[in-house]
Design an enzyme around this catalytic site. Structure first.
Site, short mmCIF file in Angstrom:
data_model
loop_
_atom_site.label_atom_id
_atom_site.label_comp_id
_atom_site.label_asym_id
_atom_site.label_seq_id
_atom_site.Cartn_x
_atom_site.Cartn_y
_atom_site.Cartn_z
N ARG A 111 0.83 -1.21 0.00
CA ARG A 111 0.00 0.00 0.00
C ARG A 111 0.86 1.26 0.00
O ARG A 111 0.56 2.23 -0.71
CB ARG A 111 -0.92 0.00 1.22
CG ARG A 111 -2.03 -1.03 1.16
CD ARG A 111 -2.84 -1.03 2.43
NE ARG A 111 -2.08 -1.55 3.56
CZ ARG A 111 -2.23 -1.14 4.82
NH1 ARG A 111 -3.08 -0.19 5.10
NH2 ARG A 111 -1.51 -1.68 5.79
N SER A 122 -5.42 4.25 5.34
CA SER A 122 -5.33 2.81 5.08
C SER A 122 -4.90 2.52 3.65
O SER A 122 -4.11 1.60 3.40
CB SER A 122 -6.69 2.16 5.35
OG SER A 122 -7.03 2.24 6.72
N GLU A 143 -19.26 5.35 -1.40
CA GLU A 143 -18.51 4.71 -2.49
C GLU A 143 -19.17 4.85 -3.85
O GLU A 143 -18.49 4.94 -4.87
CB GLU A 143 -18.28 3.23 -2.15
CG GLU A 143 -17.28 2.99 -1.04
CD GLU A 143 -17.85 3.14 0.35
OE1 GLU A 143 -17.08 3.05 1.32
OE2 GLU A 143 -19.08 3.35 0.46
N PHE A 200 -15.70 -2.80 -0.82
CA PHE A 200 -16.59 -1.70 -1.12
C PHE A 200 -16.50 -1.29 -2.59
O PHE A 200 -17.51 -0.98 -3.22
CB PHE A 200 -16.27 -0.49 -0.24
CG PHE A 200 -16.31 -0.80 1.23
CD1 PHE A 200 -17.35 -1.54 1.78
CD2 PHE A 200 -15.30 -0.36 2.07
CE1 PHE A 200 -17.39 -1.83 3.13
CE2 PHE A 200 -15.33 -0.65 3.43
CZ PHE A 200 -16.38 -1.39 3.97
N HIS A 219 -6.86 -4.01 0.55
CA HIS A 219 -7.48 -4.93 1.52
C HIS A 219 -8.32 -6.01 0.84
O HIS A 219 -9.45 -6.28 1.24
CB HIS A 219 -8.34 -4.15 2.53
CG HIS A 219 -7.55 -3.25 3.43
ND1 HIS A 219 -6.82 -2.18 2.95
CD2 HIS A 219 -7.38 -3.25 4.79
CE1 HIS A 219 -6.23 -1.56 3.96
NE2 HIS A 219 -6.54 -2.20 5.09
N ASP A 231 -10.55 -7.80 10.78
CA ASP A 231 -11.80 -7.13 10.40
C ASP A 231 -12.88 -8.12 10.00
O ASP A 231 -14.07 -7.80 10.01
CB ASP A 231 -11.55 -6.15 9.24
CG ASP A 231 -10.80 -4.91 9.71
OD1 ASP A 231 -10.69 -4.71 10.92
OD2 ASP A 231 -10.34 -4.15 8.84
#
Length: 311
Positions: free
Chosen positions: A9, A36, A57, A82, A108, A116
């Site tokens: 990332r 994130s 989103e 998402f 992710h 999560d």
């Protein structure tokens, strides 16, 4: 084997800044997850070209589409679950239907989201994105491949979906590596079985092949970073050599890389194929390491599974 790891990332964020300096048309959008997704690096460098639309989103994708219509090159980031799920209709009808130049870099992905849990573990995103016309789908395996895939996306005309891992990943490739949109990479030549993989499971597959070698099994490894359009030629050629194929992915076996390979070979060179990934089930909470082991995706579990399949 101990390898140096890099935040994929963070590499994405650094690459965005680099591209932003080269091309003023590049803009970045996020859905309140810039820490994130690491788009915060671009936001700090180019605040006037960064847009946080909040936890919305659908608006994220539609706004990116509008910017693309003005000649901008939007990079859109949020979590994969998402980007591919909550905003799927906007991606399909607003971005892909018009073949707009929007780049969706979703972080992710897969079970390695970890604690999560199931609600945030995108195990269907590759399947959802590759089913949309005009969409290119890329799953990089480490920081270098991610960097080159992002640079490719910036030059490519049309929608691109890039799945970026949450985990820090071992470095597999160096600066000599050349990302090729049209070609898969034969990482290791072999004769007994073809192992086809990408993303986080590439390093596990490489280590798995070492274990298999100790058992007298000579496995060929193919890295397929570009799931769509897939390099059918390399896959068929390897299958003709080994006559046995096993796919490995941090994704559901339904609709992902394994399904792509089955489609290619069933139409061109039917051979015995097994798919290893998550089955028809949701994920659960746990550390990335625990979950990779639980779902049989680490090197040791893969070797055990593959040995059984070959027997």
């Amino acid at each position: 084997m101990i390898r140096e790891c890099t935040s994929v990332r963070s590499e994405y964020g650094k690459t965005l800044v680099e591209l932003g300096k080269e091309n003023k048309n590049i803009v970045v959008l996020d859905a309140d997850l810039s820490c994130s997704t690491q788009t915060k690096q671009f936001a700090k460098e180019f605040p006037e070209r960064f847009f946080n639309v909040g936890i919305a989103e659908q608006d994220l994708m539609t706004t990116a589409a509008g910017l693309a219509c003005t000649g901008k090159i939007p990079f859109v980031s949020t979590f994969a679950v998402f980007a591919s799920g909550r905003a799927w209709e906007q991606v399909r009808n607003t971005i892909c239907y018009s073949n707009l130049n929007v780049k969706i870099a979703a972080t992710h992905g897969g079970i390695t989201v970890g604690e999560d849990g199931a609600s945030h573990q995108a195990l269907e995103d590759v399947s959802l994105m590759r089913s949309i016309p005009n969409m290119t789908v890329i799953v990089p395996a480490d920081a270098e491949e991610t960097k080159q895939a992002i640079k490719f996306a910036a030059e490519h005309k049309g929608p691109v979906y890039i799945r970026i891992a949450r985990s820090n990943l071992p470095n597999i490739f160096d600066a000599n590596y050349k990302f090729n949109y049209k070609k898969a990479n034969v990482i290791k030549e072999g004769t007994d079985v073809t192992l086809i993989t990408n993303g986080e499971t590439l390093v596990e597959t490489i280590d798995c092949a070492t274990i298999l070698s100790d058992q007298g099994i000579n496995a060929e490894i193919i890295n397929v970073p570009v799931v769509k359009p897939i390099d059918s030629e390399t896959i068929i050629k390897s299958a003709q050599k080994t006559n046995r194929v096993i796919t490995i992915e941090n994704h559901s076996i339904i609709g992902g890389l394994g399904s792509c390979v089955c489609e290619v070979l069933s139409e061109n060179y039917p051979v015995k194929i097994n798919r290893i990934g998550t089955n028809d089930e949701f994920g659960q909470s746990g550390t990335a390491k625990e979950l990779m082991a639980h779902y049989g995706l680490n090197a040791e579990k893969l070797a055990e599974k593959i040995t059984g399949l070959l027997k």
